[in-house]
Design a protein around this motif. Structure first.
Motif, mmCIF file in Angstrom:
data_model
loop_
_atom_site.group_PDB
_atom_site.id
_atom_site.type_symbol
_atom_site.label_atom_id
_atom_site.label_comp_id
_atom_site.label_asym_id
_atom_site.label_seq_id
_atom_site.Cartn_x
_atom_site.Cartn_y
_atom_site.Cartn_z
ATOM 1 N N GLY A 165 0.833 -1.003 0.054
ATOM 2 C CA GLY A 165 -0.014 0.163 0.034
ATOM 3 C C GLY A 165 0.748 1.312 0.070
ATOM 4 O O GLY A 165 0.305 2.312 0.560
ATOM 5 N N THR A 166 2.145 1.094 -0.644
ATOM 6 C CA THR A 166 2.868 2.239 -0.601
ATOM 7 C C THR A 166 3.274 2.961 -1.766
ATOM 8 O O THR A 166 3.361 3.968 -1.917
ATOM 9 C CB THR A 166 4.464 1.933 -0.039
ATOM 10 N N ILE A 167 3.209 2.061 -2.905
ATOM 11 C CA ILE A 167 3.426 2.400 -4.351
ATOM 12 C C ILE A 167 2.326 2.590 -5.327
ATOM 13 O O ILE A 167 1.699 1.289 -5.149
ATOM 14 C CB ILE A 167 4.687 2.038 -4.763
ATOM 15 N N GLN A 168 2.012 3.371 -6.048
ATOM 16 C CA GLN A 168 0.872 3.148 -7.111
ATOM 17 C C GLN A 168 1.682 2.951 -8.561
ATOM 18 O O GLN A 168 2.532 3.642 -8.962
ATOM 19 C CB GLN A 168 -0.178 4.399 -7.117
ATOM 20 N N ASN A 169 1.117 1.763 -9.226
ATOM 21 C CA ASN A 169 1.640 1.556 -10.589
ATOM 22 C C ASN A 169 0.372 1.712 -11.490
ATOM 23 O O ASN A 169 -0.668 1.390 -10.937
ATOM 24 C CB ASN A 169 2.539 0.304 -10.449
ATOM 25 N N LEU A 170 0.801 1.710 -12.632
ATOM 26 C CA LEU A 170 -0.115 1.624 -13.805
ATOM 27 C C LEU A 170 -0.781 0.203 -13.840
ATOM 28 O O LEU A 170 -0.002 -0.884 -13.590
ATOM 29 C CB LEU A 170 0.238 1.963 -15.096
ATOM 30 N N PHE A 171 -2.065 -0.156 -13.874
ATOM 31 C CA PHE A 171 -2.765 -1.242 -13.615
ATOM 32 C C PHE A 171 -2.983 -2.000 -15.246
ATOM 33 O O PHE A 171 -3.557 -1.698 -15.982
ATOM 34 C CB PHE A 171 -3.996 -1.570 -13.181
ATOM 35 N N TYR A 172 -1.927 -2.892 -15.631
ATOM 36 C CA TYR A 172 -1.728 -3.494 -16.938
ATOM 37 C C TYR A 172 -2.646 -4.860 -16.875
ATOM 38 O O TYR A 172 -2.417 -5.562 -16.127
ATOM 39 C CB TYR A 172 -0.442 -3.611 -17.162
ATOM 40 N N THR A 173 -3.377 -4.946 -17.925
ATOM 41 C CA THR A 173 -4.392 -6.183 -18.274
ATOM 42 C C THR A 173 -3.148 -7.262 -18.656
ATOM 43 O O THR A 173 -3.796 -8.645 -18.721
ATOM 44 C CB THR A 173 -5.303 -5.842 -19.138
ATOM 45 N N THR A 174 -2.090 -7.033 -19.052
ATOM 46 C CA THR A 174 -1.266 -7.914 -19.640
ATOM 47 C C THR A 174 -0.299 -8.761 -18.401
ATOM 48 O O THR A 174 0.453 -9.676 -18.653
ATOM 49 C CB THR A 174 -0.286 -7.557 -20.640
ATOM 50 N N ASP A 175 -0.389 -8.230 -17.236
ATOM 51 C CA ASP A 175 0.550 -8.482 -16.173
ATOM 52 C C ASP A 175 -0.324 -9.128 -15.300
ATOM 53 O O ASP A 175 -1.426 -8.931 -14.828
ATOM 54 C CB ASP A 175 1.270 -7.294 -15.500
ATOM 55 N N SER A 176 0.075 -10.425 -14.544
ATOM 56 C CA SER A 176 -0.827 -10.926 -13.446
ATOM 57 C C SER A 176 -0.603 -10.119 -12.193
ATOM 58 O O SER A 176 0.391 -9.449 -12.050
ATOM 59 C CB SER A 176 -0.075 -12.494 -13.242
ATOM 60 N N THR A 177 -1.665 -10.403 -11.411
ATOM 61 C CA THR A 177 -1.774 -9.273 -10.080
ATOM 62 C C THR A 177 -2.131 -10.488 -8.926
ATOM 63 O O THR A 177 -2.964 -11.307 -9.213
ATOM 64 C CB THR A 177 -2.854 -8.431 -10.238
ATOM 65 N N ASP A 178 -1.656 -10.046 -7.794
ATOM 66 C CA ASP A 178 -1.817 -10.856 -6.540
ATOM 67 C C ASP A 178 -2.990 -10.382 -5.999
ATOM 68 O O ASP A 178 -2.832 -9.092 -5.493
ATOM 69 C CB ASP A 178 -0.605 -10.865 -5.751
#
Length: 395
Positions: free
Chosen positions: A44-57
């Motif tokens: 909860g410290t850094i914001q990144n662009l949310f890519y649909t091609t990268d897997s997310t936990d």
């Protein structure tokens, strides 16, 4: 996924299937007016662009921030991904010891009314009544009745309109609590009370000397022959089960099943049971439907076998059957398997979900309103209960 705009929450009320790994999920999304989506890291410290091609936990909930293209307006959403923690068909039994007075009964029938399970049991020359809360099944309390019910009353029970109905000899009785019974009618041509749909009582009997299924639309005051497509010679006479469930392939339709064995004395060569069904529908304000015999033949691959004390019930989206000593077949054994039908009684197969919990010589099946399945065995002095995992899910 459902978006709760008022509270900024995103979640899936219908959980993903068991076994999906939340650590590597691919997501797709769309935004209004080309909004840009950012995702916080797990800390909860850094914001990144949310890519649909990268897997997310999504092991834990994650925060998404949607920003306008100008960057002047933003909104935070908390995303939770729900995953089932059980397989849909997980099932297991939990055993409880049966009181001696229950185990001593000759035959039993279980019914439920107002969150109470009623046990009607044959004890010598009479039928006795016990009750247990639907959540219990261990403790049984005797019910004192104002009338002595005959030995065969237990198998002539029906629930209709919030009352119990019993055929005791030639007298039809009703009761709201199984304690105080009142006479409804004398019915000399009715031989076996079967059960009820939401609007009708059903029975076996005779009209002009001919066997038939009878129907009553006035709570047992009058009885008329019901429509039957197949011959009455294929009607069951022993080990009868009757059920009525909602039928999903018609508006307000109901599916009625009548099963059991033909008379062993008259049809000693039978190796299969009989299964009849009726689809009850409403047309122009009038209920219609006719009884059809499934007619298992020697070419039927998965018939319902002729077994002593056969018991058939609906459970979940299927029907289950269990029985004792088979007649004229080696394909079935006494209380070896619980057979399952997923096609409304056309075929019956052994299965890996439901198993007979122990070696028994007498047992019946019962399903209560909380979706618990009961395996009730007097010979083992046990009541086993279990619930299919998917029937516990709220979504």
């Amino acid at each position: 996924f459902r978006i709760d705009q008022a509270n900024g929450l995103i979640s899936n009320p219908d959980s993903l299937p068991y076994g999906i790994k939340p650590t590597k999920l691919l997501c797709s999304y769309s935004t209004l007016n080309n909004g840009v989506v950012y995702i916080e890291d797990a800390l909860g410290t850094i914001q990144n662009l949310f890519y649909t091609t990268d897997s997310t936990d999504f092991t834990t909930p994650r925060n998404l921030t949607v920003k306008s293209t100008s960057g002047n307006v933003s909104r935070i959403y908390k995303v939770t991904v729900n995953i089932h923690q059980q397989k849909a068909n997980d099932f297991s039994w939990t055993a409880a010891t049966m009181p001696d007075e229950i185990a001593a009964l000759n035959h039993v029938k279980l019914m439920e009314l107002n969150n109470t399970v009623y046990l009607f049991g044959q004890s010598g020359t009479k039928t006795v009544v016990y009750t247990s809360p639907v959540s219990d099944g261990n403790t049984w309390n005797a019910v004192s009745t104002n009338l002595t019910l005959g030995a065969d009353a237990y198998k002539n029970m029906a629930l209709y309109g919030g009352k119990f109905y019993v055929l005791d000899g030639n007298t039809l009785l009703s009761s709201a609590d199984a304690a105080t019974w009142n006479a409804v009618n004398t019915v000399s041509h009715v031989s076996r009370l079967l059960g009820a749909s939401s609007t009708q009582l059903y029975a076996l009997g005779q009209v002009n000397g001919n066997d038939t299924i009878l129907i009553s639309e006035d709570a047992g005051m009058s009885w008329t022959p019901d429509s039957m497509i197949d011959a009455a010679s294929s009607l069951p006479a022993e080990d009868i089960s009757f059920s009525c469930i909602s039928y999903p392939y018609g508006s307000n339709a109901e599916y009625l099943m009548l099963s059991g064995n033909r008379s062993s004395a008259a049809y000693g060569s039978d190796s299969t049971a009989v299964v009849w069904h009726k689809i009850l529908t409403t047309e122009n304000g009038k209920q219609t439907g006719a009884w059809i015999n499934h007619e298992f033949t020697y070419v039927s691959h998965y018939p319902l076998y002729h077994q002593a004390d056969l018991c058939v019930i609906p459970y979940g989206d299927s029907y289950l059957a269990v029985g004792g000593t088979p007649q004229n077949t080696s394909a079935a054994g006494a209380y070896k398997s619980i057979y399952l039908s997923r096609d409304y009684g056309l075929t019956w197969k052994d299965n890996t979900t439901y198993s007979v919990p122990a070696s028994v010589s007498a047992a019946i099946l019962f399903a209560d309103s909380t979706n618990r399945l009961w395996f009730f065995s007097r010979s083992a002095k046990k009541v086993w209960r279990g619930r299919l995992a998917k029937l516990t899910w709220t979504n």
